[in-house]
Design a protein around this motif. Structure first.
Motif, PDB file in Angstrom:
ATOM      1  N   GLY A  84       0.724  -1.613  -0.174  1.00  0.00           N
ATOM      2  CA  GLY A  84       0.005   0.541  -0.294  1.00  0.00           C
ATOM      3  C   GLY A  84       0.812   1.314  -0.208  1.00  0.00           C
ATOM      4  O   GLY A  84       0.451   2.736  -0.135  1.00  0.00           O
ATOM      5  N   PHE A  85       1.326   1.150   0.413  1.00  0.00           N
ATOM      6  CA  PHE A  85       3.228   2.451   0.468  1.00  0.00           C
ATOM      7  C   PHE A  85       2.951   3.416  -0.964  1.00  0.00           C
ATOM      8  O   PHE A  85       2.706   4.476  -0.824  1.00  0.00           O
TER       9      PHE A  85
ATOM     10  N   SER B  50      -9.645  11.876  -4.861  1.00  0.00           N
ATOM     11  CA  SER B  50      -8.676  12.801  -4.596  1.00  0.00           C
ATOM     12  C   SER B  50      -7.452  12.185  -5.570  1.00  0.00           C
ATOM     13  O   SER B  50      -6.634  12.379  -5.715  1.00  0.00           O
ATOM     14  N   MET B  52      -6.990   9.858  -7.647  1.00  0.00           N
ATOM     15  CA  MET B  52      -6.234   9.067  -7.805  1.00  0.00           C
ATOM     16  C   MET B  52      -7.167   8.044  -9.117  1.00  0.00           C
ATOM     17  O   MET B  52      -6.116   7.158 -10.010  1.00  0.00           O
ATOM     18  N   ARG B  75      -5.064  17.698  -5.138  1.00  0.00           N
ATOM     19  CA  ARG B  75      -4.051  17.042  -4.171  1.00  0.00           C
ATOM     20  C   ARG B  75      -4.061  17.834  -2.938  1.00  0.00           C
ATOM     21  O   ARG B  75      -3.463  17.021  -2.355  1.00  0.00           O
ATOM     22  N   ILE B  80      -5.134  11.704   2.879  1.00  0.00           N
ATOM     23  CA  ILE B  80      -6.031  11.242   2.824  1.00  0.00           C
ATOM     24  C   ILE B  80      -5.541  10.111   3.320  1.00  0.00           C
ATOM     25  O   ILE B  80      -4.706   9.920   3.859  1.00  0.00           O
ATOM     26  N   PHE B  82      -6.317   5.827   3.294  1.00  0.00           N
ATOM     27  CA  PHE B  82      -6.453   4.869   2.203  1.00  0.00           C
ATOM     28  C   PHE B  82      -7.093   3.506   3.162  1.00  0.00           C
ATOM     29  O   PHE B  82      -7.135   3.424   4.987  1.00  0.00           O
ATOM     30  N   ASP B  84      -6.618   0.415   2.468  1.00  0.00           N
ATOM     31  CA  ASP B  84      -6.022   0.088   3.555  1.00  0.00           C
ATOM     32  C   ASP B  84      -4.179   0.389   3.794  1.00  0.00           C
ATOM     33  O   ASP B  84      -4.295   1.773   3.154  1.00  0.00           O
ATOM     34  N   GLN B  85      -3.766  -0.182   4.843  1.00  0.00           N
ATOM     35  CA  GLN B  85      -2.953   0.751   5.100  1.00  0.00           C
ATOM     36  C   GLN B  85      -1.582   1.125   4.268  1.00  0.00           C
ATOM     37  O   GLN B  85      -1.165   0.438   3.471  1.00  0.00           O
ATOM     38  N   SER B  86      -1.343   1.685   4.308  1.00  0.00           N
ATOM     39  CA  SER B  86      -0.506   2.401   3.336  1.00  0.00           C
ATOM     40  C   SER B  86       1.532   3.719   3.965  1.00  0.00           C
ATOM     41  O   SER B  86       2.159   4.557   3.943  1.00  0.00           O
ATOM     42  N   LEU B  87       1.761   3.320   5.434  1.00  0.00           N
ATOM     43  CA  LEU B  87       3.077   3.484   5.922  1.00  0.00           C
ATOM     44  C   LEU B  87       3.728   2.563   5.620  1.00  0.00           C
ATOM     45  O   LEU B  87       3.848   1.112   5.010  1.00  0.00           O
ATOM     46  N   ASP B  88       5.286   3.010   5.146  1.00  0.00           N
ATOM     47  CA  ASP B  88       6.061   2.044   4.709  1.00  0.00           C
ATOM     48  C   ASP B  88       7.037   1.211   6.500  1.00  0.00           C
ATOM     49  O   ASP B  88       7.446   2.340   6.725  1.00  0.00           O
ATOM     50  N   HIS B 323     -10.709  -5.054 -13.608  1.00  0.00           N
ATOM     51  CA  HIS B 323      -9.801  -4.201 -13.786  1.00  0.00           C
ATOM     52  C   HIS B 323      -8.226  -4.441 -13.584  1.00  0.00           C
ATOM     53  O   HIS B 323      -8.294  -4.101 -14.101  1.00  0.00           O
ATOM     54  N   ARG B 324      -8.489  -5.113 -13.105  1.00  0.00           N
ATOM     55  CA  ARG B 324      -6.776  -6.286 -13.469  1.00  0.00           C
ATOM     56  C   ARG B 324      -6.977  -6.889 -14.584  1.00  0.00           C
ATOM     57  O   ARG B 324      -5.588  -6.316 -15.329  1.00  0.00           O
ATOM     58  N   ARG B 327      -6.136  -4.032 -16.234  1.00  0.00           N
ATOM     59  CA  ARG B 327      -4.496  -4.142 -16.558  1.00  0.00           C
ATOM     60  C   ARG B 327      -3.643  -4.568 -17.367  1.00  0.00           C
ATOM     61  O   ARG B 327      -3.266  -4.490 -18.116  1.00  0.00           O
TER      62      ARG B 327
END
Lengths: 249, 328
Positions: A84-85, B50, B52, B75, B80, B82, B84-88, B323-324, B327
């Motif tokens: 997700g990053f 947003s 995206m 932007r 935002i 999300f 799902d988690q979006s941290l490093d 969607h996949r 793509r």
């Protein structure tokens, strides 16, 4: 530039933190170097090579290390995608090109560091660097391999959904690129069909460039190697940036 | 003042309509909820707002910037979090914040000051040098909210902010969200499938199903529409109990069943004691009393005439797969 730097910084920080990865990815190159180097040193006699077979393959193994690390660094974007990053980066008011360049330079930096580690270790098994200038030449070629193949990895990652295809890429793309590059054998004296393949392989020019820098001899004119590899690098960065622009999360 | 204006927004993925011609507006300073089952189009809507995701048709403006023409300005003016988690996870809390600050080009001095301030706000200041992989789910969420606020957005999108968190952490997060809205005046758009969450936080909410807005109103109005809470009293002396309860002035709608009586009313908690008293005064034995809050299920049932089926979640999966394929 500060955006590119921010992304580069994250890459390098992550790299320096993953000690196991640093050590782990030294494994295979070192194995090749020691087993092939010492194993074949007495059997293989290369005319005009003062440092024996082991000296001959050191530049090849350094290239290998840079190649594998850089492709892997590029492909790592898939993890950013899965964890997700990548969303966090893509929703920011920055251009995709900046993100892609940051990642490319980050991957190139880590792969050059891996290459340098191999280079330093090689000093202990008999590598004699001809001159500082020679070292710098080798460094530039390592950097070009790093940039081009990280960009190549990013291009692949932009098209891949998960890591399942990773083995496929490794076995059918990266290993052949390494195997055909003249990292382990001299280009002169190859059957003509194989020589043609070798000359089509961009890594060949990287290996030859590093070999010229470190050993002072090469079979391809180093200036020609530089032009070809630079051209390849530009193409890969453009190609990677193009595919990355279309990435969806 | 309008923060977000959406007009006829539509998104189709390979023939599957995820968002179907929706229009609404959100006022500045409002907490607005997008409520619906999985696959209703909540996340797709947020992804479009947003920038995206490009809409198939329709338009929207966020903070007076056109979503399609002024992507960069939109932007910059939104934050935002999300779904799902979006941290490093390999970076520390501070580094995650710092990375974000650099991406939004916040000058170093302001960046450092703001990061400290925000980490204090979400009570992570002491953990700022810990790697995110050591954090609990609630801490990660708080960090993500703090990060989303770093560049001082006017609108904050929260996509299922409390999904998968324990009740205590959820409560805690709700307090933060309320605080942000009240003290900082940030417009908040959140998606949720918890009726309780929407009820607690949102000034107004839109209920989505299959990409369409079924109803949009304040939570009071929606609840009025459903009839508020339901009290169920189990007892053996139903008829006696029913006649006594029906005589109470505040009971407007009571129904006797086989072994229970149900009463629909607002603020049921306030009347439970009274019912118990009434029963004991009259010598009626009560086996059990339960209060049932209207859930999304009830609201849904009320407005669509059907229940939220399980297939809904697979609709989303289908959408993802399509969607996949598109793509790939």
């Amino acid at each position: 530039m500060d955006i590119v730097y921010a992304i580069w910084l994250r890459y390098v920080k992550r790299y320096l933190r993953s000690k196991s990865r640093i050590v782990g990815s030294l494994g295979m190159p070192l194995f090749f170097l020691l087993v092939l180097g010492f194993g074949l040193n007495s059997v293989v006699n290369l005319p005009g090579m003062g440092q024996g077979y082991i000296g001959f393959i050191i530049p090849g193994i350094i290239s290998m290390s840079v190649l594998f690390t850089s492709v892997f660094s590029g492909i790592q974007i898939i993890w950013d995608k899965q964890f997700g990053f990548l969303k966090e980066t893509l929703v920011a008011p920055v251009s995709r090109l900046e993100i892609m360049l940051g990642q490319t330079f980050g991957g190139a930096t880590t792969s050059v560091i891996q290459g340098l580690i191999i280079l330093v270790l090689s000093l202990f098994i008999g590598l004699n660097i001809a001159s500082i200038a020679g070292f710098l030449v080798a460094f530039v070629f390592m950097l070009l391999i790093g940039i081009s193949f990280t960009a190549f990895g990013i291009a692949i990652a932009s098209k891949m959904e998960d890591m399942h295809g990773f083995q496929l890429i490794m076995n059918f793309v990266i290993f052949p690129i390494f195997g055909l590059s003249g990292a382990l054998f001299p280009i002169d004296g190859l059957p003509s069909w194989m020589k043609a393949l070798t000359l089509l392989d961009p890594l060949t020019y990287g290996v030859e460039g590093i070999r010229y820098g470190l050993l002072g001899t090469s079979q391809i004119n180093p200036f020609f190697s530089f032009v070809v590899l630079t051209g390849f690098t530009v193409c890969m960065v453009v190609f990677g940036a193009y595919l990355f622009r279309k990435i969806n999360v | 003042m309008i923060a977000i204006q959406v007009e006829n927004l539509t998104k189709r993925f390979n023939g599957l309509t995820a968002v179907d011609n929706i229009s609404f507006s959100i006022n500045r300073g409002e907490v607005f909820g997008l409520l619906g089952p999985n696959g209703a189009g909540k996340t797709t809507t947020i992804a479009m707002l947003s920038t995206m995701l490009k809409p198939t048709s329709g338009s929207a403006s966020v903070n007076n910037f056109d979503m399609l023409k002024n992507e960069g300005d939109v932007r910059k003016s939104i934050g935002i979090v999300f779904q799902d988690q979006s941290l490093d996870e390999e970076l520390t809390a501070y580094e995650n914040m710092d990375f974000h600050g650099r991406l939004y080009r916040i000058p170093k001095k302001i960046r450092q000051k703001k990061i400290t301030e925000l980490l204090e706000l979400v009570e992570l200041e002491k953990k700022k040098n810990n790697l995110v992989k050591t954090f609990s789910g609630g801490m990660r969420r708080r960090l993500e909210i703090a990060r989303g606020l770093l560049h001082e957005p006017k609108v904050l999108f929260l996509d299922e902010p409390t999904l998968g968190l324990d009740p205590q952490t959820r409560n805690h997060l709700w307090e933060y969200i309320e605080k942000l809205n009240k003290e900082k005046g940030i417009t908040i758009v959140l998606t949720t499938h918890y009726m309780e969450e929407a009820d607690r936080l949102c000034d107004r909410m839109a209920i989505l199903d299959q990409g369409m807005i079924i109803v949009l109103d304040t939570s009071e109005k929606l609840k009025e529409e459903i009839g508020g809470d339901v009290i169920t009293i189990k007892s053996l002396e139903i008829d006696h109990l029913y006649s006594k309860i029906n005589a109470l002035s505040w009971v407007k709608h009571a129904e006797p069943h086989d072994d229970s009586v149900t009463i629909s009313l607002q603020n049921a908690e306030k009347h439970v004691a009274e019912i118990v008293n009434l029963a004991s005064v009259n010598g009626i034995v009560i086996d059990s009393i339960s209060i049932h809050k209207p859930t999304l299920e009830d609201v849904f049932l009320h407005f669509t005439g059907r229940t939220i089926r399980e297939e809904k979640s697979s609709t989303k999966d289908q959408m993802r797969m399509m969607h996949r394929m598109k793509r790939g």
